[in-house]
Design a protein around this motif. Structure first.
Motif, mmCIF file in Angstrom:
data_model
loop_
_atom_site.group_PDB
_atom_site.id
_atom_site.type_symbol
_atom_site.label_atom_id
_atom_site.label_comp_id
_atom_site.label_asym_id
_atom_site.label_seq_id
_atom_site.Cartn_x
_atom_site.Cartn_y
_atom_site.Cartn_z
ATOM 1 N N THR A 48 35.121 76.139 -36.056
ATOM 2 C CA THR A 48 34.549 75.624 -34.793
ATOM 3 C C THR A 48 33.503 76.620 -34.384
ATOM 4 N N SER A 99 30.775 66.699 -35.511
ATOM 5 C CA SER A 99 31.690 67.534 -36.650
ATOM 6 C C SER A 99 31.011 66.914 -37.972
ATOM 7 N N GLY A 124 38.407 75.342 -41.922
ATOM 8 C CA GLY A 124 38.569 74.703 -40.643
ATOM 9 C C GLY A 124 37.366 75.710 -39.822
ATOM 10 N N SER A 160 45.797 65.854 -36.619
ATOM 11 C CA SER A 160 44.695 66.691 -37.515
ATOM 12 C C SER A 160 45.558 67.533 -38.542
ATOM 13 N N ASP A 167 43.658 74.819 -36.003
ATOM 14 C CA ASP A 167 43.460 74.870 -37.390
ATOM 15 C C ASP A 167 44.770 75.614 -37.958
ATOM 16 N N PHE A 170 35.984 71.336 -42.292
ATOM 17 C CA PHE A 170 36.376 70.463 -41.185
ATOM 18 C C PHE A 170 35.781 71.431 -40.141
ATOM 19 N N VAL A 215 40.228 79.894 -41.763
ATOM 20 C CA VAL A 215 39.966 79.314 -40.346
ATOM 21 C C VAL A 215 39.050 80.526 -39.574
ATOM 22 N N ARG A 260 44.255 66.765 -42.484
ATOM 23 C CA ARG A 260 43.274 67.313 -42.936
ATOM 24 C C ARG A 260 43.437 68.247 -44.082
ATOM 25 N N SER A 302 40.023 67.734 -34.984
ATOM 26 C CA SER A 302 40.823 68.901 -35.148
ATOM 27 C C SER A 302 41.750 69.396 -33.910
#
Length: 490
Positions: free
Chosen positions: A227, A461, A225, A473, A157, A250, A141, A476, A468
């Motif tokens: 971002t 994404s 995961g 979520s 996540d 993701f 993550v 995933r 997410s």
């Protein structure tokens, strides 16, 4: 941040001063050991009941609540966010932990489909078939710089991975390592207190891209995961694809979240729309992935909208950017707009003598539809409080501009009933590129529920089929398995 050999320090966003505490870059051995512990924990967690997984998440929520004062104070220093903003995000993070504690026990993701056997079927007997979902394994993550509590160590996540029975390894964000460490310590305390496997959770620090690449490249990692920026997401995706055994990633990367304003809506409530836009743009000082980065209007309505919006902007104070690098990137983005041809400067916040080095206010630029399309401005995201206004000569051009977007977390339409013909045409176009479609609202601020969709086609994404944030979520970090001829009680 300041780097000292293999250590670094965080910086106070409001003043630019170094904060107490040094954070060591994770070594290759530390990363490998964490991955090996996670692989071992993944097997053990499969024996844990859904109720125990829920208990774990609830305990993490309680543990961070007991440390709330310290976590909030450090987060304010590292981000420059005002107290109300941090307190609100803390409540969101705690609420999300408790929500997913319930979902862990309910297991809405575990959809079982069964076909009974038919031994008498001709010419071949039919076996009993059962399809269900299982955890993927250790999840790496990477938290967001703009949500240090809710999309970070114990964020979206983390909760979806743990709720489905997967260990988590977090690489802290270098902009707020102190906040990450406080949250990580809370999780580790719960792991020990509840007797979970040691590899259920790990956290380490790093500012080198090689540290992140090594983590996602380890064969024990089963999913990622992320971002962050498109550049960072692409680098991790490349590393994942180059593994001997590629895994799903993701990643939420970027979005300009276009807002379209119908003519009758503008005539009926221009000041309310202007105030809403100004507030949405400045929410979190523009550090939102759902920030309204593009506004599209009929050119006949532009002047009244600009006047009303600039009045709102003028009342807003300058606020700190999240870090020095973020402030520098913002300044570069503003300079590109200021130097571009056929781009008008609509509003630029003036600096105050009381501002810190990273304080910035609202910046707003205008251009025609042709300039926006030709210059690629519809897809150009600058992190921070900046947006562009696109002026169109008619509704046909507005729809043509909408058709130029190829991936966005959100899109918004402000409309009146009399705009319905235009709205229907707009909706057909918007469904092609947006993950969340908003009517008469603003994209910042998002309800977390069963219907939430936070994700869209690239660059919003990497996988527009997933979200997410929200209940879905959970899907995933599981994968389907078909069981053939196993007894019903297996």
């Amino acid at each position: 941040m300041n780097v000292i050999m293999n250590c670094f320090q965080a910086t106070c966003a409001a003043t630019g001063e170094l904060l107490p505490g040094e954070f060591a870059e994770a070594t290759a051995n530390q990363i490998d050991s964490a991955c090996e512990r996670a692989a071992d924990a993944a097997l053990k967690l499969r024996e844990f009941s859904p109720e125990r997984l829920g208990e774990f998440l609830s305990a993490v929520a309680s543990e961070i609540q007991s440390r709330r004062t310290e976590i909030v104070a450090r987060c304010e220093l590292e981000t420059g966010y005002i107290n109300a903003r941090v307190e609100g995000e803390f409540d969101r993070a705690a609420g999300q932990l408790n929500l997913f504690a319930r979902l862990a026990a309910e297991r809405p993701w575990d959809r079982v489909t069964t076909e009974p056997a038919d031994p008498d079927r001709k010419p071949f007997p039919k076996p009993r078939m059962s399809r269900r979902f299982v955890p993927v394994g250790p999840v790496a993550v990477f938290g967001a710089c703009n949500f240090p509590l809710a999309i970070s160590v114990v964020g979206n996540d983390f909760v979806s991975a743990i709720a489905t029975g997967n260990p988590v390894i977090v690489k802290s964000h270098p902009s707020h390592p102190g906040t990450c460490e406080l949250l990580g310590d809370a999780v580790i305390e719960v792991v020990k207190r509840l007797g979970f496997p040691a590899g259920t959770f790990d956290l380490f620090h790093g500012i080198s891209p090689d540290t992140s690449i090594r983590l996602v490249s380890h064969p024990a990692i089963s999913a990622v995961g992320f971002t962050g920026s498109p550049q960072g997401g692409r680098a991790l995706a490349k590393a994942v694809l180059e593994r001997e055994n590629p895994i799903p990633i993701f990643a939420e990367l970027g979005s300009t979240n276009p807002v379209f304003i119908g003519r009758d809506a503008m005539a009926a409530r221009v000041e309310a729309i202007a105030d809403g836009f100004a507030a949405s743009l400045r929410f979190g000082n523009g550090h939102m992935c759902t920030k309204p980065g593009v506004v599209v209007v009929h050119e006949a309505d532009a002047e009244s909208f600009v006047q009303a919006t600039c009045k709102s902007f003028a009342k807003q104070p300058n606020l700190p950017m999240l870090s020095g690098p973020v402030a520098d990137a913002f300044d570069r983005g503003i300079e590109q707009l200021q130097l571009a041809e056929d781009v008008d400067e609509l509003f630029v916040a003036k600096r105050s003598h009381s501002d810190g080095p990273w304080h910035r206010g609202a910046h707003w630029f205008g251009m025609t539809a042709e300039t926006a399309i030709r210059g690629g401005w519809l897809h150009s995201e600058t992190f921070g409080p900046v947006s562009i206004l696109v002026r169109c000569p008619d509704e046909e051009t507005i729809l043509r501009v909408a058709g130029e977007f190829h991936g966005s977390l959100t899109t918004t339409l402000h409309t009146e009933a009399s705009d319905n013909d235009f709205a229907r045409g707009w909706l057909k176009v918007s469904e092609r590129f947006a993950g969340r479609i908003i009517l008469n609202g603003w994209p910042t601020g998002m309800e977390i529920g069963a219907a939430t969709q936070h994700g869209g086609p690239f660059p919003a994404s990497l996988d527009g089929r997933s979200t997410s944030v929200g209940h879905a979520s959970l899907e995933r970090f599981v994968r389907p398995v078909c069981y053939q001829n196993l007894p019903e009680n297996q």
